[in-house]
Design a protein around this motif. Structure first.
Motif, PDB file in Angstrom:
ATOM      1  N   MET A 279     -44.803 -35.100   1.335  1.00 53.07           N
ATOM      2  CA  MET A 279     -45.570 -34.986   2.571  1.00 53.07           C
ATOM      3  C   MET A 279     -45.860 -36.390   3.100  1.00 53.07           C
ATOM      4  O   MET A 279     -46.066 -37.337   2.319  1.00 53.07           O
ATOM      5  CB  MET A 279     -46.886 -34.237   2.337  1.00 53.07           C
ATOM      6  CG  MET A 279     -46.719 -32.840   1.747  1.00 53.07           C
ATOM      7  SD  MET A 279     -45.567 -31.796   2.657  1.00 53.07           S
ATOM      8  CE  MET A 279     -46.507 -31.506   4.153  1.00 53.07           C
ATOM      9  N   ASP A 299     -49.538 -33.301   7.293  1.00 47.00           N
ATOM     10  CA  ASP A 299     -49.037 -31.949   7.050  1.00 47.00           C
ATOM     11  C   ASP A 299     -47.535 -31.853   7.320  1.00 47.00           C
ATOM     12  O   ASP A 299     -46.974 -30.765   7.356  1.00 47.00           O
ATOM     13  CB  ASP A 299     -49.784 -30.940   7.918  1.00 47.00           C
ATOM     14  CG  ASP A 299     -49.544 -31.164   9.419  1.00 47.00           C
ATOM     15  OD1 ASP A 299     -49.016 -32.235   9.788  1.00 47.00           O
ATOM     16  OD2 ASP A 299     -49.876 -30.273  10.211  1.00 47.00           O
ATOM     17  N   LYS A 345     -43.522 -27.477  13.424  1.00 44.51           N
ATOM     18  CA  LYS A 345     -43.650 -28.920  13.223  1.00 44.51           C
ATOM     19  C   LYS A 345     -42.888 -29.702  14.299  1.00 44.51           C
ATOM     20  O   LYS A 345     -43.397 -30.674  14.858  1.00 44.51           O
ATOM     21  CB  LYS A 345     -43.135 -29.302  11.829  1.00 44.51           C
ATOM     22  CG  LYS A 345     -44.030 -28.827  10.689  1.00 44.51           C
ATOM     23  CD  LYS A 345     -45.382 -29.498  10.736  1.00 44.51           C
ATOM     24  CE  LYS A 345     -46.252 -29.122   9.547  1.00 44.51           C
ATOM     25  NZ  LYS A 345     -46.602 -27.705   9.492  1.00 44.51           N
TER      26      LYS A 345
END
Length: 794
Positions: A279, A299, A345
């Motif tokens: 991450m 995230d 994302k």
């Protein structure tokens, strides 16, 4: 997704026409948006070879070329900078037709004869490249028809897939569908594992195993990036809407289109220590291949080395680690990323790529090694090199498990209104790739293949059977049901009647968003904390509206900015007060709201251009209450923050607050950019929907009697108070009161105002005498004096 029909038929070739194939795919639920030709319409173009090229004697930028068409040689004048001896090119001969009506004829260019034309890709409708003539591989045979050589009698099928059908985001997936629909075998490309020629591996560490349960990597040394991507691959990429870049990138794109597995190649020389799947650190930065700088959130999953991020996982690679013109060694990756880990994302960073499009919807978790071997073989074939063994990092616990789903015969027959033969159902499910765990007369228990993320429940299997059996083969019938008409309540005014009343006043109905800008909400209602949205569409739609007024005012400003100054809008809808954390505390109140601004009447020669005022709005509000069982509301001075303190009122029915109305506060209007007064109302919908049942009353045959009173009262005494006192004390025959004049000024104390009232009496059974009327007037005047300090003007 765009795919070439010829490429599809290399895998599966049913004996049906192109039109039937397109219709079949659409009827199977994979809607085809459009079918386009792969090139413009042209004839008479062949493969030619330039055998000689000399400068034009009369022009600096032209060349005189000798072009061989397989039989004879022609002289052609050409201005392309890349025209040179030894290359194969598309040659439009005399009589060739390009496009609709461009015919090639004999011509003289600067006194030199030219017998044909050497064509660029743009002139043939193959691409936008018009910098030079199109160069063909040297293996092309001179004289061969150019359309046949490139297979240009082909079409591009653009399939608009729903998000659940990620398995068809590849040639292999679409071929599977066509195979099932036509009971035809698929002939996939043969993939043979490449034996490693070197032992070198590059270390890989996966720290986010739940989001990336499978990661494969391989070192390939000694690749030649300067080689040319084969024309057959360039054409297949072009027909799929992908631009050719360099051999390595082209291969990864090709494998993604062919098998559905996104891949990426890193320049091995730019990797430090090891590849790490982790991450991102908060505010870590990366520059992507498109040159865009991105500040990462914690995230977001990244592919990194020991020093810096190399790529946003499943989205796009970084600029510094990608394949460059001088790259000699590469690290090829192929991974499975969990769809939920990547969902949204790319969009959150303003990105959308072919890779993210596939990963967000789901990629086959067993496909990575096959794609790695296919890409390796193609790279070695095109660019050469030596290949190392595949590095596998797999966490089986986080790989998706195959769904076991049972289809019951009873449910299948119920939903399809048809009983399909058991063997046919079994055949359909088997051809779809489902493993038959158990088959009985009453049910089929199946295991979904790894590429079908969308098969999870019984309804999914019913849909699959219906699709393959053919929706057009299912019986059609009109639904039958008993219809019970519910009578309209006489005690409730229908909302359509309410709308009609407002439309008759010149209003137009608006529908504004239930979400508004938090800043706008605070401007109108600073003391109310609006309900925030967890995932707003945009920053200016971040909270639920606590009132309908802000949305209407925003609509007015939109019209004002387009030279529409006379505006009348209304809306019915919910406002939201409370908190979504405790749904029981969230109050969703149905309201009716309106807005007026500009002139009282539309522009015309027969009346003036007076502006609307408070009393215009009041008349419209009273019209809404005309059918109300509770009668007209009581108007009291309003303390609302967003309304003018002297031109606003709160509405009450039986002492219960039901709404407000008035002019928008001048400071608020100015801050919003309004160029004229705006008048608004906001009323609880239930307050105006309580219908008053019609009731017959006999019309009196006796005349009315009217008396006029001019009263002096304090300036702050509302006229409604005068009306209330008079109505309560003027007797049973009292019919109504009318205000026909209000005066303040010379001859009257500054603290007073003069109100002129017309009082009317009418008795149903006899003519009223002067004595009866005078007594009623005296009673009313006495009550006004006692309760409100009113004095009759002399």
């Amino acid at each position: 997704m765009k795919i070439s029909e010829n490429w599809l038929r290399e895998w599966v070739n049913p004996n049906i026409s192109s039109d039937d194939l397109v219709a079949q795919i659409t009827l199977a639920g994979l809607e085809v948006d459009e079918v386009l030709p792969v090139a413009s319409d042209f004839t008479g173009v062949v493969v030619g070879e330039i055998t000689a090229a000399e400068p034009h004697p009369n022009a600096d930028k032209l060349q005189v070329c000798q072009v061989f068409d397989g039989t004879e040689t022609f002289q052609v004048v050409c201005g392309a900078p890349n025209a040179r001896p030894g290359i194969k090119i598309p040659f439009a001969k005399i009589g060739a037709v390009l496009g609709a009506d461009f015919k090639i004829k004999k011509a003289k260019l600067r006194q030199v004869e030219s017998l044909g034309m050497l064509c660029s890709a743009s002139e043939l409708g193959l691409s936008d490249d018009h910098d030079g003539i199109m160069e063909l591989p040297l293996t092309a045979r001179a004289g061969e028809d150019f359309r046949a050589y490139l297979g240009l009698d082909d079409c591009i099928i653009d399939v608009d897939l729903t998000p659940n059908r990620s398995d068809c985001l590849s040639l292999a997936g679409l071929a599977r569908e066509v195979s099932v629909l036509n009971k035809t075998d698929v002939t996939p490309v043969a993939i043979v594992p490449v034996a490693p020629g070197i032992d070198e591996v590059f270390p890989v560490r996966v720290e986010s195993a739940e989001s990336c349960p499978r990661y494969l990597g391989r070192v390939i040394r000694g690749v030649n990036v300067a080689t040319t991507t084969p024309l057959w691959m360039v054409e297949k990429l072009r027909r799929s809407g992908v631009r050719s870049i360099d051999p390595i990138v082209d291969v990864t794109n090709y494998v993604m289109l062919e098998l559905g597995q996104p891949m990426h190649a890193f320049d091995l020389a730019n990797l430090s220590g090891s590849v790490v799947v982790r991450m991102a650190k908060q505010d870590e930065k990366i520059t992507l291949l498109d040159g865009q700088g991105i500040t990462l959130r914690d995230d977001t999953m990244v592919i990194a080395d020991e020093s810096t991020p190399l790529a946003i996982a499943g989205v796009m690679g970084g600029e510094g680690s990608g394949v460059q013109a001088d790259t000699q060694d590469i690290f090829l990756e192929s991974a499975f990323f969990a769809p939920l880990a990547l969902a949204g994302k790319a969009r959150s960073y303003g990105l959308h790529t072919d890779a993210s499009h596939r990963y967000e919807r789901g990629v086959d978790a067993t496909l990575q090694e096959k794609a790695m071997e296919r890409a390796t073989a193609l790279i070695l074939e095109i660019s050469g090199g030596q290949v190392g063994p595949i590095t596998h990092v797999v966490n089986e616990a986080f790989l998706p498990a195959a769904a076991v789903v049972t289809l019951r015969r009873k449910k299948l027959d119920q939903y399809l209104a048809l009983s399909i033969d058991k063997d046919l159902v079994t055949d359909i499910l088997t051809r779809l790739g489902l493993e038959m765990v158990e088959v009985t007369d009453d049910a089929w228990t199946t295991k979904a293949p790894s590429h079908r993320f969308d098969i999870a429940i019984e309804a999914d299997l019913i849909e699959e059977v219906a699709r393959i059996y053919g929706y057009d083969n299912l019986p059609s019938s009109m639904p039958q049901a008993a219809v019970n008409f519910t009578p309209l309540s006489e005690t409730k005014t229908q909302i359509q009647v309410l709308r009609s009343i407002l439309v008759s006043q010149g209003y137009q109905e608006a529908v504004t968003y239930s979400f508004i800008d938090p800043v706008l909400s605070k401007q109108f209602l600073p003391n109310i904390e609006p309900v925030p949205l967890a995932n707003p569409i945009s920053a200016d739609m971040g909270v639920m509206r606590p009132s309908l007024i802000p949305g209407l005012v925003k609509a007015y400003l939109y019209n004002q900015n387009r030279q529409q100054s006379r505006v009348r809008l209304f809306e019915t809808g919910r406002r939201f007060i409370g908190s979504v954390d405790a749904l029981a505390d969230l109050d969703q109140q149905q309201q009716v709201a309106g807005l007026i601004a500009g002139t009282r009447h539309a522009e015309a020669w027969y009346h003036g251009s007076e502006k609307v005022d408070f009393y215009d709005l009041k008349a419209h509000v009273e019209a809404l209450f005309a059918l109300n069982d509770g009668g007209m509301p009581t108007f009291k001075r309003s303390e609302c923050e967003f309304l003018h303190p002297g031109r606003s009122a709160d509405l009450f029915i039986d002492e219960q607050f039901v709404g407000l109305m008035g002019e928008l506060h001048p400071q608020l209007s100015k801050s919003l950019g309004a160029n004229q007064p705006i008048y608004v109302f906001d009323i609880a919908l239930d307050a105006v929907l309580n219908a008053k049942l019609p009731e017959y009353k006999a019309v009196s045959r006796f005349p009315e009697v009217r008396r006029d009173l001019a009263l002096l009262v304090d300036r702050d005494v509302p006229v409604s108070a005068l009306e209330s006192v008079i109505s309560a004390t003027a007797g049973d025959a009292f019919k109504g009161v009318l205000v026909f004049d209000v005066y303040q000024g010379q001859g009257i104390d500054e603290s007073k105002k003069s109100v002129a009232l017309g009082l009317t009496w009418q008795h149903p059974s006899h003519t009223l005498s002067d004595e009866e009327v005078n007594n009623s007037v005296e009673l009313a005047v006495a009550a006004l004096s006692e309760q409100l300090g009113a004095v009759v003007r002399g």
